[in-house]
Design a protein around this motif. Structure first.
Motif, PDB file in Angstrom:
ATOM      1  N   ALA A  50       0.860  -1.190   0.000  1.00  0.00           N
ATOM      2  CA  ALA A  50       0.000   0.000   0.000  1.00  0.00           C
ATOM      3  C   ALA A  50       0.898   1.243   0.000  1.00  0.00           C
ATOM      4  N   THR A  51       0.996   1.896  -1.146  1.00  0.00           N
ATOM      5  CA  THR A  51       1.902   3.047  -1.269  1.00  0.00           C
ATOM      6  C   THR A  51       1.215   4.218  -1.975  1.00  0.00           C
ATOM      7  N   ALA A  52       1.923   5.325  -2.023  1.00  0.00           N
ATOM      8  CA  ALA A  52       1.383   6.534  -2.677  1.00  0.00           C
ATOM      9  C   ALA A  52       1.113   6.313  -4.172  1.00  0.00           C
ATOM     10  N   GLU A  53       1.776   5.294  -4.765  1.00  0.00           N
ATOM     11  CA  GLU A  53       1.533   5.006  -6.202  1.00  0.00           C
ATOM     12  C   GLU A  53       0.101   4.523  -6.442  1.00  0.00           C
ATOM     13  N   ASP A  54      -0.594   4.159  -5.375  1.00  0.00           N
ATOM     14  CA  ASP A  54      -1.991   3.690  -5.528  1.00  0.00           C
ATOM     15  C   ASP A  54      -2.941   4.847  -5.804  1.00  0.00           C
ATOM     16  N   ILE A  55      -2.410   6.064  -5.708  1.00  0.00           N
ATOM     17  CA  ILE A  55      -3.271   7.242  -5.838  1.00  0.00           C
ATOM     18  C   ILE A  55      -2.873   8.050  -7.069  1.00  0.00           C
ATOM     19  N   LYS A  56      -3.873   8.331  -7.890  1.00  0.00           N
ATOM     20  CA  LYS A  56      -3.603   9.138  -9.098  1.00  0.00           C
ATOM     21  C   LYS A  56      -3.728  10.619  -8.735  1.00  0.00           C
ATOM     22  N   GLY A  57      -2.935  11.426  -9.382  1.00  0.00           N
ATOM     23  CA  GLY A  57      -3.038  12.868  -9.151  1.00  0.00           C
ATOM     24  C   GLY A  57      -2.300  13.311  -7.902  1.00  0.00           C
ATOM     25  N   ASP A  58      -2.539  14.574  -7.519  1.00  0.00           N
ATOM     26  CA  ASP A  58      -1.807  15.153  -6.387  1.00  0.00           C
ATOM     27  C   ASP A  58      -2.281  14.583  -5.058  1.00  0.00           C
ATOM     28  N   LEU A  59      -1.302  14.430  -4.158  1.00  0.00           N
ATOM     29  CA  LEU A  59      -1.650  14.010  -2.803  1.00  0.00           C
ATOM     30  C   LEU A  59      -2.072  15.240  -2.002  1.00  0.00           C
ATOM     31  N   LYS A  60      -2.881  15.002  -0.989  1.00  0.00           N
ATOM     32  CA  LYS A  60      -3.329  16.122  -0.145  1.00  0.00           C
ATOM     33  C   LYS A  60      -2.161  16.624   0.713  1.00  0.00           C
ATOM     34  N   ASP A  61      -1.385  15.663   1.244  1.00  0.00           N
ATOM     35  CA  ASP A  61      -0.253  16.042   2.080  1.00  0.00           C
ATOM     36  C   ASP A  61       0.883  15.036   1.851  1.00  0.00           C
ATOM     37  N   ALA A  62       1.678  15.297   0.822  1.00  0.00           N
ATOM     38  CA  ALA A  62       2.733  14.357   0.436  1.00  0.00           C
ATOM     39  C   ALA A  62       3.811  14.234   1.515  1.00  0.00           C
ATOM     40  N   GLU A  63       4.053  15.309   2.243  1.00  0.00           N
ATOM     41  CA  GLU A  63       5.115  15.295   3.261  1.00  0.00           C
ATOM     42  C   GLU A  63       4.786  14.382   4.430  1.00  0.00           C
TER      43      GLU A  63
END
Ligand SMILES: Cc1cc2nc3c(=O)[nH]c(=O)nc-3n(C[C@H](O)[C@H](O)[C@H](O)COP(=O)(O)OP(=O)(O)OC[C@H]3O[C@@H](n4cnc5c(N)ncnc54)[C@H](O)[C@@H]3O)c2cc1C
Length: 262
Positions: A50-63
């Motif tokens: 389960a990683t950030a690659e599962d989400i398309k587009g900009d993250l709400k809070d990448a940091e």
């Protein structure tokens, strides 16, 4: 009405005992008029992490990345990766889901754990505000169909592995009941690799027989939500005896009821 069945299958080999159990399920349920779909996780090369690659587009809070928050938002906005969305559609369609897998480390193989982590997304499959209480899957039946390496004698209350009810509790209660599915008793194939050829044949015949009546089976009963305090989720009706539990839950000295079929 014809039922839709999803088999989530986690074994690497098409000549394995797990493959045989999966093939029998496909055969028997199809013969009953069901539409059966198989998610063959290894063949699909299903991503287990389960990683950030599962989400398309900009993250709400990448940091300060939070999978729980970002995946919920992405699900709401239709921005989850295609492989997750595809599995979620299959799940939404299904009336019955069978998880077919070999036990790994008292649990599921990592690839299947990844399916749970990624497909049972926050908001889609559960709500933190309503633990055990989301009704999306209330009409769906699910079951575990698992092979073990250890024989049944090692998984009894006095066996070296401990009670199988305790082993299954995180999967059956922590994942499936938490997400509000109706759980059928698990099918446990005890140590097929140690069994004689004749006994392996009997195990598969017994599975075939069970599958013929599977859609009519009554689900397991867990302690209803109203027995717990709405805020603390601690048991409100002390001494209440119905519903499943295990020794590590509700201070019971031992399993009050078995999650296994009789
Ligand atoms: C990382 C890891 C962790 C593990 N952790 C645990 C654990 O915590 N607890 C535990 O109990 N076990 C554990 N195991 C063991 C594992 O659960 C077993 O090896 C597995 O369940 C056996 O299932 P299989 O489908 O791989 O069997 P296979 O080895 O594929 O098959 C068993 C036998 O059935 C035969 N067979 C295949 N098809 C048919 C057929 N159609 N009819 C009749 N016979 C057939 C095969 O030829 C073979 O002889 C672990 C294994 C691994 C790799």
């Amino acid at each position: 009405m014809a039922k839709k069945v999803l088999i989530v299958y986690a074994h690497q080999s098409s000549s394995s005992f797990n493959a045989a159990a999966k093939n029998i399920a496909v055969e028997v349920l199809t013969a009953q008029g069901c539409t059966v779909e198989v998610s063959d996780l290894y063949a699909m090369g299903f991503k287990a992490t389960a990683t950030a690659e599962d989400i398309k587009g900009d993250l709400k809070d990448a940091e300060n990345f939070s999978y729980l928050e970002e995946s919920k938002l992405a699900w709401e906005q239709g921005r989850l990766s295609d492989d997750i969305t595809k599995e979620q559609s299959k799940l939404t369609e299904a009336d019955l889901v069978i998880f077919q897998f070999p036990m790994y480390w008292f649990s599921v193989p990592g690839i299947l754990k990844g399916w749970f982590d990624r497909v049972l997304t926050n908001g889609f499959a559960f709500s933190q505000k309503k633990p055990y209480g989301l009704e999306t899957f209330k009409d769906k039946k699910v079951m575990l169909s698992v092979t073990t390496g250890s024989p049944e004698s090692m998984f009894c209350t006095i066996g070296i592995n401990g009670d199988i009810n305790v082993t299954l509790w995180p999967l059956q209660n922590g994942i499936l009941h938490y997400c509000g599915f109706q759980l059928l008793s698990p099918e446990v194939f005890w140590a097929p690799a140690l069994a004689a050829a004749e006994d392996r044949k009997k195990m598969l015949e017994s599975w075939r027989t069970r599958l013929q009546g599977l859609l009519e089976e009554e689900p397991l009963s867990f302690t209803p939500l109203y027995c717990f305090d709405k805020k603390t989720f601690q048991l409100k009706y002390v001494g209440e005896e119905f519903g499943l539990s295990v020794s590590i839950h509700r201070s019971n000295p031992r399993s009050s009821r078995s999650q296994m079929k009789d």
